[in-house]
Each structure stands twice: as structure tokens, then as C-alpha cells.
Motif scaffolding. Structure first.
Motif, PDB file in Angstrom:
ATOM      1  N   ASN A  11       3.577   7.150  12.858  1.00 32.14           N
ATOM      2  CA  ASN A  11       2.841   6.427  11.812  1.00 32.14           C
ATOM      3  C   ASN A  11       2.391   5.026  12.224  1.00 32.14           C
ATOM      4  O   ASN A  11       2.534   4.063  11.461  1.00 32.14           O
ATOM      5  N   GLY A  12       1.896   4.921  13.445  1.00 36.52           N
ATOM      6  CA  GLY A  12       1.322   3.651  13.890  1.00 36.52           C
ATOM      7  C   GLY A  12       2.336   2.581  14.245  1.00 36.52           C
ATOM      8  O   GLY A  12       1.977   1.441  14.524  1.00 36.52           O
ATOM      9  N   ARG A  13       3.612   2.921  14.221  1.00 38.01           N
ATOM     10  CA  ARG A  13       4.626   1.898  14.470  1.00 38.01           C
ATOM     11  C   ARG A  13       5.159   1.974  15.900  1.00 38.01           C
ATOM     12  O   ARG A  13       5.134   3.020  16.523  1.00 38.01           O
ATOM     13  N   THR A  14       5.661   0.854  16.389  1.00 41.07           N
ATOM     14  CA  THR A  14       6.367   0.844  17.659  1.00 41.07           C
ATOM     15  C   THR A  14       7.817   0.522  17.336  1.00 41.07           C
ATOM     16  O   THR A  14       8.130  -0.596  16.926  1.00 41.07           O
ATOM     17  N   ILE A  15       8.669   1.513  17.488  1.00 36.83           N
ATOM     18  CA  ILE A  15      10.068   1.316  17.106  1.00 36.83           C
ATOM     19  C   ILE A  15      10.933   1.277  18.359  1.00 36.83           C
ATOM     20  O   ILE A  15      11.067   2.281  19.055  1.00 36.83           O
ATOM     21  N   SER A 124      -3.877  -4.436   0.403  1.00 35.59           N
ATOM     22  CA  SER A 124      -4.204  -2.999   0.467  1.00 35.59           C
ATOM     23  C   SER A 124      -3.837  -2.457   1.839  1.00 35.59           C
ATOM     24  O   SER A 124      -3.787  -3.230   2.815  1.00 35.59           O
ATOM     25  N   PRO A 125      -3.623  -1.131   1.941  1.00 35.54           N
ATOM     26  CA  PRO A 125      -3.336  -0.551   3.253  1.00 35.54           C
ATOM     27  C   PRO A 125      -4.412  -0.946   4.262  1.00 35.54           C
ATOM     28  O   PRO A 125      -5.598  -0.973   3.924  1.00 35.54           O
ATOM     29  N   GLY A 126      -3.986  -1.311   5.456  1.00 33.25           N
ATOM     30  CA  GLY A 126      -4.926  -1.727   6.503  1.00 33.25           C
ATOM     31  C   GLY A 126      -5.161  -3.231   6.531  1.00 33.25           C
ATOM     32  O   GLY A 126      -5.670  -3.772   7.506  1.00 33.25           O
ATOM     33  N   GLY A 144       4.300  -3.658   8.537  1.00 32.31           N
ATOM     34  CA  GLY A 144       3.968  -2.428   9.263  1.00 32.31           C
ATOM     35  C   GLY A 144       4.487  -1.183   8.578  1.00 32.31           C
ATOM     36  O   GLY A 144       3.843  -0.125   8.596  1.00 32.31           O
ATOM     37  N   GLU A 145       5.642  -1.282   7.957  1.00 35.11           N
ATOM     38  CA  GLU A 145       6.236  -0.142   7.253  1.00 35.11           C
ATOM     39  C   GLU A 145       5.342   0.353   6.124  1.00 35.11           C
ATOM     40  O   GLU A 145       5.407   1.507   5.728  1.00 35.11           O
ATOM     41  N   ILE A 146       4.528  -0.554   5.556  1.00 37.15           N
ATOM     42  CA  ILE A 146       3.666  -0.126   4.452  1.00 37.15           C
ATOM     43  C   ILE A 146       2.188  -0.237   4.844  1.00 37.15           C
ATOM     44  O   ILE A 146       1.320  -0.473   4.001  1.00 37.15           O
TER      45      ILE A 146
END
Ligand SMILES: Cc1ncc(COP(=O)(O)O)c(C=O)c1O
Length: 412
Positions: A11-15, A124-126, A144-146
Motif C-alpha cells: 500500500n505505498g509504504r516502506t516498512i 484528502s487522500p493523496g 502515510g498510513e492514511i
């Protein structure tokens, strides 16, 4: 090729595999176990520790905790918080400097919950959320989580003053690109620099936002006040609050207030988000949307900290006792900061403009390399993008006096 995730979605995250700060902190603890406390500097901890390395817990608050009945903590609190808490937290946050306007408080799990709910409801998202280049790294995680991200302005100009021009430029740019804007300012006693916006800085912030808000788009100014009671005199450091009332209707100030540091209730997860709205309708909407978001993320916030704060504010003598006890520890913390800052001057070590609080930052080109070098000498600090963060909250004054010269040497 080994997949980055087995079942989870990226989901677009770097964990990262390991939280960097906790990794360093664990190595510091291992070094203390091996070599002894006096041979190791653990400047990684984001909680106030005494000179023996023990967590400072306000005894007066702990006494209230132990006087509670089971129902005081076992029962659910209302989604938005106990009625008594919602009143008490306004007094706790604003003290003698309550700004004019329509105020509503919604309970959150610490300041972190306030940050999360503000971003989710007012962007808003983005979207990009604006904060300073030096900032608390979890802002990126929370955004980033949302599905949002963080953009930054330069906190300081070349004269080491608050960079109102950079702030204005970024506010303008983002308001042109998006339909709304959330701005986070962590002050006083900013993490990681220890900077506090002066009253003159605040005038510039208000003037920039008043000007840029003429486009008519909504904006939120989130004041992350996590360290407000460890900056210095509680009253003096709240003098900026009434200035918030001058903002136009489409700029909503929200204060993220936390009981973690002020009441040493880090683990009780208690805080509040407080709006200072121009109209009752905006305040009502704030309460409605934030309670709804709470329901959909953590549901009720823990009751225990809310009950404790309510009891403290019901009893003026107890409140005085808590404030006095905190003032003693704050003096210990401020003395450490002054010692570090003085020693940095003497050693010719440049630090980022510092006022007070848990942290001091040292700008440097390769923070990871310097941090590794310092680890060889059993000095554990947190490397950030722009420099090294030293937690004076967890380093005794005697070590604060010696540290700058050692950091300077490691940088060379
Ligand atoms: C800058 C900043 N904001 C907010 C918080 C929120 O803390 P909590 O969620 O424990 O109240 C912290 C805690 O370390 C912080 O450093």
C-alpha cells in the motif's frame, strides 16, 4: 526474487524490518548491561529519565492512579471523552491564556491520536501535509498510513531565525495544488530541535495564514503541544494561544494536547484534540467528525488518564502539588539543556537553534556515519535526515557537559 511481503499489502509504504530508534536503543541497553551505566551515554530515549536512568513518574499523579476504583479505569469512556475531562483538558492546555472562540475537546489516545484524526478529517487522500524540515519522524508514518504524505518548509533561515518566507512559500504552493491544507507546528520545545516559536514568530505565522487563506480554501493549523510543560514557565509559554483567535474563519487551529509527558502518563495513552473555531457550526462539525473517526480507528480512548486529569482539576491543592512536582523535574531537564548548549559553544559545535525541552539537534552531513562512530565509544544518539538528535531528557547533566566535545571530534 524474494518478495518484500508474504501476505501483507505494501500500500505505498516502506516498512523497515526494525524500527531504527528502537534498534539503537536496544544496543544502548545492551551496552549498559555490559559496561555499566556510567560508561554509556543513552541519548535515544523520548521520555524523561532521572540521573540514575530511571523513568521519572510524578508521585502526585501516581497517588491519584492508586486511589482509583475499578470502574474508574475498567469501564468504557464515552467516545469523545468523559464530560469532566473535556472541561479539565481545556484548562490544562490553555491555562490562563484561553483563546477566544468556540472550543471543543475530543479525547484521543495521546497526541498521536490527535494528529491522526486531524489529518484524516481535514485533508484528502493523496494530499501533502506541511511541517518543518526538522520534524518528528512518525508524522510521516501517521500521514502515510492514511494515504497522505509530508512536505516541508525550512524551519530556519540563514540567520538562524524562524523562516517565515519558506513557510509562506510552501503554504501558498500547497493551497494552489490541493483543496485544503493541514499544517503541523510542534512548539514550544520542538522535537527534535528544542526550538520554541517566539511571539514575533507567531505573529508571522498568523499573518501568512491570514493572507494565504484569502483564496477561500480550508486550512488547519495543528499545534503539536506535546512538550508545552517542559519548555519553561507554564504561563509564559502559553502566551501565544490568544493570537489564534485572529485567524480567519477558514483556518481552524487545533491543539494536540498530550498527557504523556506533562503527567508522565506515557503508557496510559491519553490526550485531546482541541479546536478553536470561529463559529459554533465549525466547532460542532469538528466534534462530530473527530468522534466518528475515533469510532472507526480506536473506538473509545482509555479512561484512566481522563479520570486522573479530571480528579486533579477538581482539587486545586492537588493541582498545585502536581505542578510543583513537575516544576522540579523540569528544572533538572532545563539545566541539562543549558549545560549541553554551553558546552557546544565552548567546543565550537554547531547546534540547531535551541530553546528548551527533551531534545537538542546537531546538524551534520552524514548522521549515520557519525552515529556509528559514536556508538564505538558507547554513545548512542538518533541519526535523523539532517543531523543527530540528542535526548537531554535521558542524559544526566554531567554527561551533557562532556558530550559536545566528543560529538565534535567524531564529526571531524
Ligand atoms: C513531537 C511529538 N508529538 C507528539 C507526540 C505524541 O506522543 P503521545 O502520543 O504519547 O502523546 C510525541 C511523543 O513523543 C512527540 O515527540
Amino acid at each position: 526474487m524474494k518478495q518484500e511481503y508474504i501476505l501483507a499489502q505494501k500500500n505505498g509504504r516502506t516498512i523497515p524490518l526494525e524500527d531504527r530508534i528502537f534498534g539503537i536503543s536496544n544496543r544502548a541497553k545492551a551496552a549498559i548491561a555490559k559496561y555499566g551505566r556510567d560508561k554509556v551515554v543513552n541519548g535515544t530515549i523520548g521520555a524523561l529519565m532521572d540521573d540514575e536512568g530511571k523513568l521519572v513518574v510524578l508521585e502526585s499523579v501516581d497517588e491519584v492512579f492508586h486511589s482509583l476504583t475499578a470502574a474508574d479505569y475498567a469501564e468504557y469512556a464515552p467516545i469523545g471523552g468523559l464530560a469532566g475531562f473535556r472541561g479539565a483538558v481545556l484548562k490544562a492546555a490553555f491555562g490562563n491564556h484561553e483563546p477566544e472562540g468556540f472550543k471543543e475537546a475530543v479525547a484521543t489516545p495521546g497526541g498521536t491520536g490527535s494528529l491522526r484524526n486531524t489529518i484524516s478529517n481535514y485533508s484528502s487522500p493523496g494530499d501533502r501535509v506541511l511541517t518543518s524540515d526538522w520534524h518528528w519522524a512518525p508524522y510521516n508514518t501517521i500521514a502515510g498510513e492514511i494515504g497522505r504524505s509530508i512536505d516541508t518548509f525550512r524551519l530556519f533561515d540563514d540567520n538562524r531565525k524562524f523562516n517565515a518566507d519558506s513557510f509562506a512559500e510552501k503554504v501558498k504552493e500547497l493551497l494552489q495544488k490541493q483543496d485544503s491544507l493541514v499544517i503541523i507546528l510542534n512548539t514550544p520545545a520542538h522535537n527534535p530541535t528544542g526550538y520554541s516559536l517566539t511571539l514575533a514568530d507567531w505573529d508571522q505565522v498568523i499573518s501568512v495564514l491570514t493572507e494565504e487563506a484569502k483564496c477561500g480554501k480550508p486550512a488547519v493549523l495543528l499545534i503539536d503541544a506535546a512538550y508545552i510543560d517542559f519548555a519553561g514557565d507554564e504561563d509564559e509559554y502559553r502566551e501565544f494561544f490568544p493570537k489564534l483567535s485572529a485567524l480567519p474563519e477558514n483556518v481552524l487551529p487545533i491543539v494536540a494536547y498530550s498527557l504523556s509527558k506533562t503527567y508522565t502518563l506515557y503508557g496510559a495513552r491519553c490526550g485531546a484534540m482541541i479546536c478553536v473555531a470561529k463559529t459554533q457550526e465549525i466547532a460542532d462539525e469538528f466534534k462530530r467528525v473527530c468522534e466518528y473517526s475515533s469510532r472507526g480507528s480506536w473506538s473509545n480512548s482509555a479512561k484512566v488518564g481522563q479520570t486522573i486529569l479530571t480528579k486533579i482539576y477538581e482539587d486545586p491543592q492537588l493541582l498545585r502539588k502536581v505542578d510543583e512536582e513537575r516544576a522540579g523535574y523540569r528544572e533538572m531537564l532545563l539545566a541539562r539543556g543549558r549545560a549541553f548548549s554551553r558546552a557546544a559553544d565552548e567546543a565550537g559545535l554547531e547546534i540547531v537553534p535551541f530553546d528548551a525541552g527533551f531534545f537538542v539537534s546537531v546538524p551534520c552531513d552524514d548522521p549515520d556515519a557519525v552515529s556509528r562512530k559514536l556508538e564505538e565509544e558507547n554513545i548512542f544518539l538518533v541519526p535523523l535526515k539532517l543531523g543527530l538528535r540528542v535526548s537531554v531528557a535521558s542524559v544526566p547533566e554531567a554527561q551533557c557537559e562532556k558530550l559536545p566535545a566528543v560529538i565534535k571530534k567524531a564529526m571531524e
